[in-house]
Design a protein around this motif. Structure first.
Motif, PDB file in Angstrom:
ATOM      1  N   MET A  46       0.839  -1.208   0.000  1.00 41.77           N
ATOM      2  CA  MET A  46       0.000   0.000   0.000  1.00 41.77           C
ATOM      3  C   MET A  46       0.870   1.253   0.000  1.00 41.77           C
ATOM      4  SD  MET A  46      -2.788  -1.421   2.682  1.00 41.77           S
ATOM      5  CE  MET A  46      -3.986  -0.126   2.810  1.00 41.77           C
ATOM      6  N   MET A  47       1.969   1.191   0.746  1.00 43.71           N
ATOM      7  CA  MET A  47       2.863   2.358   0.762  1.00 43.71           C
ATOM      8  C   MET A  47       3.447   2.603  -0.626  1.00 43.71           C
ATOM      9  SD  MET A  47       4.667   1.711   4.469  1.00 43.71           S
ATOM     10  CE  MET A  47       5.747   3.131   4.542  1.00 43.71           C
ATOM     11  N   ASN A  48       3.733   1.493  -1.345  1.00 41.95           N
ATOM     12  CA  ASN A  48       4.221   1.641  -2.712  1.00 41.95           C
ATOM     13  C   ASN A  48       3.160   2.241  -3.638  1.00 41.95           C
ATOM     14  OD1 ASN A  48       6.181  -1.131  -2.067  1.00 41.95           O
ATOM     15  ND2 ASN A  48       7.052   0.713  -2.952  1.00 41.95           N
ATOM     16  N   LEU A  49       1.894   2.083  -3.258  1.00 42.42           N
ATOM     17  CA  LEU A  49       0.803   2.689  -4.046  1.00 42.42           C
ATOM     18  C   LEU A  49       0.495   4.103  -3.532  1.00 42.42           C
ATOM     19  CD1 LEU A  49      -1.506  -0.455  -4.366  1.00 42.42           C
ATOM     20  CD2 LEU A  49      -0.231   0.646  -6.214  1.00 42.42           C
ATOM     21  N   ARG A  50       1.452   4.686  -2.833  1.00 47.36           N
ATOM     22  CA  ARG A  50       1.411   6.078  -2.363  1.00 47.36           C
ATOM     23  C   ARG A  50       0.506   6.309  -1.158  1.00 47.36           C
ATOM     24  NH1 ARG A  50       3.634   9.499  -6.021  1.00 47.36           N
ATOM     25  NH2 ARG A  50       2.422  11.259  -5.250  1.00 47.36           N
ATOM     26  N   ILE A 290       9.262 -12.839   2.581  1.00 47.02           N
ATOM     27  CA  ILE A 290       9.492 -11.855   3.653  1.00 47.02           C
ATOM     28  C   ILE A 290      10.796 -11.102   3.399  1.00 47.02           C
ATOM     29  CG2 ILE A 290      10.046 -11.613   6.115  1.00 47.02           C
ATOM     30  CD1 ILE A 290       8.239 -14.117   6.509  1.00 47.02           C
ATOM     31  N   LEU A 291      11.848 -11.842   3.073  1.00 45.58           N
ATOM     32  CA  LEU A 291      13.154 -11.189   2.880  1.00 45.58           C
ATOM     33  C   LEU A 291      13.126 -10.268   1.653  1.00 45.58           C
ATOM     34  CD1 LEU A 291      15.565 -14.074   3.907  1.00 45.58           C
ATOM     35  CD2 LEU A 291      15.071 -11.978   5.154  1.00 45.58           C
ATOM     36  N   LEU A 292      12.388 -10.666   0.617  1.00 43.96           N
ATOM     37  CA  LEU A 292      12.277  -9.780  -0.550  1.00 43.96           C
ATOM     38  C   LEU A 292      11.478  -8.518  -0.202  1.00 43.96           C
ATOM     39  CD1 LEU A 292      11.784 -12.346  -3.444  1.00 43.96           C
ATOM     40  CD2 LEU A 292      13.651 -10.723  -3.210  1.00 43.96           C
ATOM     41  N   CYS A 293      10.478  -8.675   0.668  1.00 43.77           N
ATOM     42  CA  CYS A 293       9.727  -7.492   1.129  1.00 43.77           C
ATOM     43  C   CYS A 293      10.646  -6.553   1.901  1.00 43.77           C
ATOM     44  CB  CYS A 293       8.565  -7.905   2.031  1.00 43.77           C
ATOM     45  SG  CYS A 293       7.247  -8.722   1.156  1.00 43.77           S
ATOM     46  N   VAL A 294      11.559  -7.138   2.667  1.00 41.23           N
ATOM     47  CA  VAL A 294      12.524  -6.332   3.426  1.00 41.23           C
ATOM     48  C   VAL A 294      13.420  -5.553   2.458  1.00 41.23           C
ATOM     49  CG1 VAL A 294      14.556  -6.467   4.907  1.00 41.23           C
ATOM     50  CG2 VAL A 294      12.533  -7.795   5.479  1.00 41.23           C
ATOM     51  N   VAL A 295      13.883  -6.255   1.419  1.00 38.80           N
ATOM     52  CA  VAL A 295      14.739  -5.591   0.419  1.00 38.80           C
ATOM     53  C   VAL A 295      13.974  -4.441  -0.235  1.00 38.80           C
ATOM     54  CG1 VAL A 295      15.958  -5.899  -1.782  1.00 38.80           C
ATOM     55  CG2 VAL A 295      16.106  -7.664  -0.029  1.00 38.80           C
ATOM     56  N   SER A 296      12.712  -4.713  -0.569  1.00 42.37           N
ATOM     57  CA  SER A 296      11.878  -3.694  -1.212  1.00 42.37           C
ATOM     58  C   SER A 296      11.752  -2.457  -0.325  1.00 42.37           C
ATOM     59  CB  SER A 296      10.497  -4.285  -1.495  1.00 42.37           C
ATOM     60  OG  SER A 296       9.521  -3.286  -1.586  1.00 42.37           O
ATOM     61  N   ARG A 297      11.521  -2.693   0.975  1.00 39.35           N
ATOM     62  CA  ARG A 297      11.393  -1.551   1.903  1.00 39.35           C
ATOM     63  C   ARG A 297      12.732  -0.823   2.043  1.00 39.35           C
ATOM     64  NH1 ARG A 297       8.189   1.797   2.714  1.00 39.35           N
ATOM     65  NH2 ARG A 297       7.687   1.031   0.671  1.00 39.35           N
ATOM     66  N   ALA A 298      13.819  -1.609   2.074  1.00 36.45           N
ATOM     67  CA  ALA A 298      15.146  -0.994   2.246  1.00 36.45           C
ATOM     68  C   ALA A 298      15.464  -0.061   1.075  1.00 36.45           C
ATOM     69  CB  ALA A 298      16.210  -2.078   2.371  1.00 36.45           C
ATOM     70  N   VAL A 299      15.013  -0.455  -0.125  1.00 34.82           N
ATOM     71  CA  VAL A 299      15.261   0.370  -1.310  1.00 34.82           C
ATOM     72  C   VAL A 299      14.511   1.705  -1.205  1.00 34.82           C
ATOM     73  CG1 VAL A 299      14.865   0.494  -3.813  1.00 34.82           C
ATOM     74  CG2 VAL A 299      15.769  -1.592  -2.815  1.00 34.82           C
ATOM     75  N   ALA A 300      13.356   1.683  -0.508  1.00 36.42           N
ATOM     76  CA  ALA A 300      12.557   2.913  -0.393  1.00 36.42           C
ATOM     77  C   ALA A 300      13.077   3.841   0.706  1.00 36.42           C
ATOM     78  CB  ALA A 300      11.095   2.562  -0.119  1.00 36.42           C
ATOM     79  N   GLY A 323      10.291   2.928  -7.990  1.00 31.17           N
ATOM     80  CA  GLY A 323       9.912   1.901  -8.981  1.00 31.17           C
ATOM     81  C   GLY A 323      10.538   0.562  -8.638  1.00 31.17           C
ATOM     82  N   ALA A 324      11.823   0.593  -8.250  1.00 34.03           N
ATOM     83  CA  ALA A 324      12.509  -0.662  -7.906  1.00 34.03           C
ATOM     84  C   ALA A 324      11.867  -1.288  -6.680  1.00 34.03           C
ATOM     85  CB  ALA A 324      13.991  -0.368  -7.630  1.00 34.03           C
ATOM     86  N   SER A 325      11.526  -0.455  -5.699  1.00 27.19           N
ATOM     87  CA  SER A 325      10.893  -0.965  -4.470  1.00 27.19           C
ATOM     88  C   SER A 325       9.567  -1.648  -4.806  1.00 27.19           C
ATOM     89  CB  SER A 325      10.674   0.203  -3.495  1.00 27.19           C
ATOM     90  OG  SER A 325       9.872  -0.205  -2.431  1.00 27.19           O
ATOM     91  N   THR A 326       8.757  -0.977  -5.611  1.00 27.35           N
ATOM     92  CA  THR A 326       7.455  -1.536  -5.991  1.00 27.35           C
ATOM     93  C   THR A 326       7.640  -2.833  -6.791  1.00 27.35           C
ATOM     94  OG1 THR A 326       6.650   0.722  -6.137  1.00 27.35           O
ATOM     95  CG2 THR A 326       5.237  -0.978  -7.084  1.00 27.35           C
ATOM     96  N   ALA A 327       8.586  -2.812  -7.726  1.00 29.73           N
ATOM     97  CA  ALA A 327       8.801  -3.990  -8.584  1.00 29.73           C
ATOM     98  C   ALA A 327       9.229  -5.190  -7.744  1.00 29.73           C
ATOM     99  CB  ALA A 327       9.859  -3.668  -9.641  1.00 29.73           C
ATOM    100  N   ILE A 328      10.147  -4.973  -6.828  1.00 30.17           N
ATOM    101  CA  ILE A 328      10.626  -6.101  -5.994  1.00 30.17           C
ATOM    102  C   ILE A 328       9.475  -6.661  -5.176  1.00 30.17           C
ATOM    103  CG2 ILE A 328      12.145  -6.737  -4.070  1.00 30.17           C
ATOM    104  CD1 ILE A 328      14.094  -4.548  -5.098  1.00 30.17           C
ATOM    105  N   LEU A 329       8.698  -5.760  -4.567  1.00 25.24           N
ATOM    106  CA  LEU A 329       7.606  -6.202  -3.703  1.00 25.24           C
ATOM    107  C   LEU A 329       6.575  -7.001  -4.485  1.00 25.24           C
ATOM    108  CD1 LEU A 329       6.487  -5.476  -0.648  1.00 25.24           C
ATOM    109  CD2 LEU A 329       4.716  -4.455  -2.035  1.00 25.24           C
ATOM    110  N   PHE A 330       6.146  -6.456  -5.619  1.00 28.07           N
ATOM    111  CA  PHE A 330       5.116  -7.156  -6.382  1.00 28.07           C
ATOM    112  C   PHE A 330       5.657  -8.433  -7.010  1.00 28.07           C
ATOM    113  CE2 PHE A 330       2.650  -3.478  -5.533  1.00 28.07           C
ATOM    114  CZ  PHE A 330       1.328  -3.877  -5.639  1.00 28.07           C
ATOM    115  N   ALA A 331       6.937  -8.409  -7.407  1.00 28.33           N
ATOM    116  CA  ALA A 331       7.537  -9.641  -7.958  1.00 28.33           C
ATOM    117  C   ALA A 331       7.551 -10.723  -6.881  1.00 28.33           C
ATOM    118  CB  ALA A 331       8.958  -9.350  -8.445  1.00 28.33           C
ATOM    119  N   ALA A 332       7.915 -10.349  -5.656  1.00 30.76           N
ATOM    120  CA  ALA A 332       7.942 -11.326  -4.557  1.00 30.76           C
ATOM    121  C   ALA A 332       6.546 -11.873  -4.304  1.00 30.76           C
ATOM    122  CB  ALA A 332       8.488 -10.664  -3.287  1.00 30.76           C
TER     123      ALA A 332
END
Lengths: 370, 501
Positions: A46-50, A290-300, A323-332
């Motif tokens: 949701m945060m990635n969706l602003r 979970i770890l990919l979600c962590v990476v996604s958040r770390a990128v943001a 964009g990278a954060s959103t892509a990682i999260l949705f890819a995971a």
């Protein structure tokens, strides 16, 4: 994209509404599959969706409110709820939730940044992201390590009980016997877990996600009872959190309803997946997501640091990082949910092939004796 | 002659009494130490299991697996030794290893406390206080062990045929009295009780084989047996094991057939009469198909306490006849004439459907029924119906309901009648109407939320919220669960209609 009511609520379009339903579906599949809440993907999603972090947490808690009720009812019917354990956890969980709501609301009102991802609440977003990264790195790494470590063949593939055994040796009276879980746990440890679960639930809406493995790994509670008791506790704790956030003005019911459309359906699919996938693979998939979600958040995180003037880099980097954060999260999320769906379809097709019990009849003469 | 199980506590005189009894009767003697030694040889760390249980009473998946293996080794050791001749066994409530076996004399020895304390002080060279603490601790550990292993309270005297209090009675006289009792006809083996023991032995040997073979050691397998037919169920994710199981169990003595069924879970179906063409069969089978479950048949004929847990081909009706001491009439049906073909046909139909979880017959009191329900099988549902067929319909309904309530104390899974099962499987008219109403309400609520976004957001966080923030709390407290429950019910009905629940 314009925000409504200042920086609080996002403007809904067909595209982001659909993305929220998809997020709910992915979260539901993973939730049903991993047997825990899926706020670890829904909140950052949701945060990635602003959506501002604090509104994402509040709306997610409201979305889970009803889900928890349904889940708790189902588990109670199956005898998986240890009410004594749930009530004791709830005592301190409510306090934890209240502390978290106060901190989140205060930080959001401090503001920071403007009009970027999460609106003006950059301080609140940074705080939520850091808590998220800290806790889920620990949980994800622990689960991943437990899933991939080589096991003694006699040990089976159940969760590791090393921590539970270690804690049970600590002299921390009074001890309480929990009849359904059939465990004896120090009251202090239960109250402490309740406080931590409540705080994390109120901060990032991932209390249940931590509470269930904690009960399994730290207290030795059987998996089904841990899930049922946590849901029963979360039904009240989560309700308290949702109501508190609503009072502060941080619940967007539209988002809760959109998430719900996908998540309830996803839970059915995910729960079926656990029947056909090895437990070790369930833990492997869940920990990887979970770890990919962590990476996604770390990128943001650098985005929030820049918005707060703690870090300086060209503004042109921000869209790339977001964009990278959103892509990682949705890819995971989509990858994990896709994997579960793949196994569900494969198992359904395989099951159709089995028409009869494998029957091996031995010659009569061999049957004698014994 | 019976197998005599003497249960006692350390330093309480029970072991000496059991040895004296074995000497007087000329029976073989077996004690728990020998069973533990064999379990250790089979790779079961009984000592570690006991320590883990005492230090951490949580029942873990691994401990349960080890417990089941230990029970299999203990059962096999006792049955093998008993099969070779008569036997006196000394241990901790060991008679629970052979539920349904009639030729068992269950003796509990109550020690004389002062003498026991002196013995502990003398043998372990402990001062009085430490000796008292030792006795308290060891007794508690044993009680916990028996509770974990057999799921019974060792102190429940209803679980014994005889309690021998050594406070006044000397060991020699107690042994002499037991000798007389052991020779009573009530405890003599019958063909049915011996057949039941053979089944226990076959099941235990199968479990041990599967546990010791590295290909199947880690698998979650459920083992059942009936008249030499072994039924093994395995979960879908271990489908690759199916062809291996016959390899592992192929040359097991006493096994005439092996059935391997893939199942995610198990349904226990208890009735007095089964028919493969009945509506109940279709519904149970339909549910099993949806759940990927194996169906275990338990033919139960209620009666006195004289019945035996007997295999499929055994006529329980013979065992039911009272007033004979359970000896003459307790014969396999093969001898009495004709097997229950409808039960066998039902079982065969399940085999053909690929959903057989095995089947067996039990007759007698409620304890017999409970003894026949395996504790190691994870049931998701128990279907109880069509019982007490010799009673009037009203009495039958009441007695069936009472029996179902009685079973709730022993079986964790939900217990349903066939009528309940039918409503669980099929969407009734009322349910369709409810689902339709839920659907309409969900649509209306979503329309109200998304067509009036500005007003809603004002209440949730805008000007209206500033004036009355509590309205937002009330709105969330009401709307969130209502939408969730309505939509959840709608979805559940849809899944049921699609047969995907």
């Amino acid at each position: 994209m314009p925000m409504l009511l200042g920086d609080l609520f996002i403007h809904l379009t067909w595209a982001n509404a659909l993305a929220l339903v998809l997020l709910g579906l992915v979260g539901g599949v993973i939730s049903g599959f991993a047997g825990s809440g899926a706020a670890f993907i829904m909140t950052p999603g949701m945060m990635n969706l602003r959506v501002p972090g604090v509104v994402a947490v509040g709306s997610n808690m409201a979305h889970r409110f009803g889900n928890n009720m349904m889940g708790a009812k189902r588990h109670a019917g199956l005898g998986n709820v240890d009410k004594r354990l749930s009530i004791l956890l709830l005592v301190t969980a409510v306090i934890g939730v209240q502390i978290a709501v106060w901190i989140n609301s205060t930080l959001f009102k401090m503001g920071g940044g403007e009009g970027n991802e999460g609106g003006g609440g950059a301080m609140s977003n940074l705080y939520i992201s850091l808590i998220f990264i800290g806790v889920l790195t620990f949980v994800g790494a622990f689960m991943l390590r437990d899933a991939v470590r080589p096991r003694d063949s006699k040990e089976g593939s159940g969760p590791s009980m090393k921590l539970a055994n270690m804690l049970s040796r600590l002299p921390l009276p009074p001890y309480i016997h929990f009849p359904v879980a059939d465990v004896r746990i120090s009251l202090w440890l239960v109250l402490l877990l309740g406080l931590v679960v409540g705080f994390l639930d109120g901060t990032v809406a991932i209390g249940g996600f931590l509470g269930v493995p904690a009960m399994i790994y730290l207290f030795g509670v059987p998996t089904t009872v841990a899930t049922g008791s946590e849901l029963f506790m979360a039904m009240f704790g989560g309700a308290w959190g949702a109501i508190s956030y609503a009072y502060q003005g941080f619940v967007d019911l539209r988002l809760s309803c959109l998430l719900l459309l996908g998540s309830l359906m996803g839970v059915y699919i995910g729960a079926y997946g656990t029947k056909v996938v090895k437990e070790v693979l369930v833990r492997l998939v869940a920990s990887s997501i979970i770890l990919l979600c962590v990476v996604s958040r770390a990128v943001a995180v650098p985005v929030y640091l820049r918005q707060l003037n703690f870090l300086h880099f060209s503004e042109g980097w921000e869209p790339w990082l977001k964009g990278a954060s959103t892509a990682i999260l949705f890819a995971a999320g989509v990858g994990g949910a896709g994997l579960v769906l793949f196994y569900v379809v494969k198992a359904t097709l395989e099951r159709r092939k089995v028409h009869a019990t494998l029957l091996i009849r031995k010659p009569e003469a061999e049957g004698a004796g014994g | 002659m019976p197998i005599v199980f003497v249960s006692g506590v350390p330093f309480g005189g029970g072991e000496r009494l059991a040895k004296e009894l074995a000497r007087k009767l000329g029976y073989a003697f077996l004690d728990r130490e020998e069973v533990v030694a064999r379990a250790n040889e089979s790779g079961i760390p009984v000592g570690k299991l006991e320590v883990a249980l005492v230090k951490k009473p949580a029942v873990q998946e691994r401990m349960v697996r080890l417990r089941d293996r230990y029970l299999a080794v203990a059962t096999a050791t006792i049955c093998e030794k008993a099969a070779a001749g008569n036997l006196v066994y000394y241990g901790r409530a060991g008679h629970h290893l052979l539920p349904g076996v009639g030729h068992v004399l269950r003796v509990r020895v109550v020690p004389e406390p002062a003498r026991r304390l002196e013995t502990v002080m003398e043998r372990l060279r402990l001062p009085r206080e430490k000796a008292e603490k030792f006795i308290r601790d060891v007794d508690e550990d044993i009680r916990a062990w028996v509770r974990f292993v057999h799921d019974v309270d060792m102190e429940d005297l209803q679980k014994y045929d005889l309690v021998v209090n050594l406070e006044k009675l000397s060991l020699e006289n107690a042994a002499a009295a037991l000798c007389s009792i052991a020779e009573l006809p009530d405890f003599r083996p019958t063909p049915a009780s011996q057949a039941a023991m053979q089944e226990r032995l076959l099941r235990a040997r199968a479990r041990i084989r599967l546990a010791l073979d590295e290909r199947t050691a880690d698998a979650d397998l459920t083992v059942r047996s009936s008249e030499g037919v072994l039924t093994i169920t395995y979960v879908p994710r271990q489908a690759q094991l199916a062809p291996l199981i016959p390899d592992v169990l192929g040359d097991l003595p006493g096994c005439r057939e092996i059935r391997c069924t893939m199942a995610s879970t198990n349904i226990l179906w208890i009735q007095e009469a089964f028919r493969p063409d009945s509506g109940t069969y279709r519904e149970v089978n339909e549910l099993a198909r949806r759940w990927g479950a194996a169906v275990e048949l338990l033919q139960y004929r209620a009666g006195g306490e004289e019945g035996e847990a007997v295999p499929v081909e055994v006529a329980p009706a013979a065992a039911l006849k009272a007033g004979t001491g359970g000896v003459e009439d307790d014969l396999p049906e093969a001898a009495a004439g004709g097997a229950d073909s409808s039960f066998e046909r039902t079982l065969e139909a399940l085999v053909q459907e690929g959903r057989s979880g095995g089947g067996h017959t039990v007759a007698g009191g409620r304890d017999r029924l409970v003894g026949a329900i395996s504790r190691s099988v994870p049931y998701s549902l128990v279907v109880v119906d069509n019982l007490f067929l010799d009673k009037a319909p009203a009495a039958r309904t009441r007695m069936t309901r009472e029996l179902a309530m009685f079973l709730t104390d022993y079986v964790k899974a939900p217990i349903l009648s066939t009528a309940d099962l039918s409503s669980k499987l099929h969407l009734g008219r009322g349910e369709v109407l409810k689902a339709a109403a839920a659907g309409v309400l969900v649509v209306l609520l979503y329309c109200a939320i998304f067509l009036r976004q500005e007003g809603l957001l004002s209440v949730l966080g805008g000007e209206a919220h500033k004036a009355a923030p509590w309205v937002a709390s009330v709105l969330v407290a009401l709307l969130a669960p209502v939408v969730s429950v309505l939509y959840g019910n709608l979805l559940a009905s849809a899944m049921k209609w699609l047969k995907m629940d």
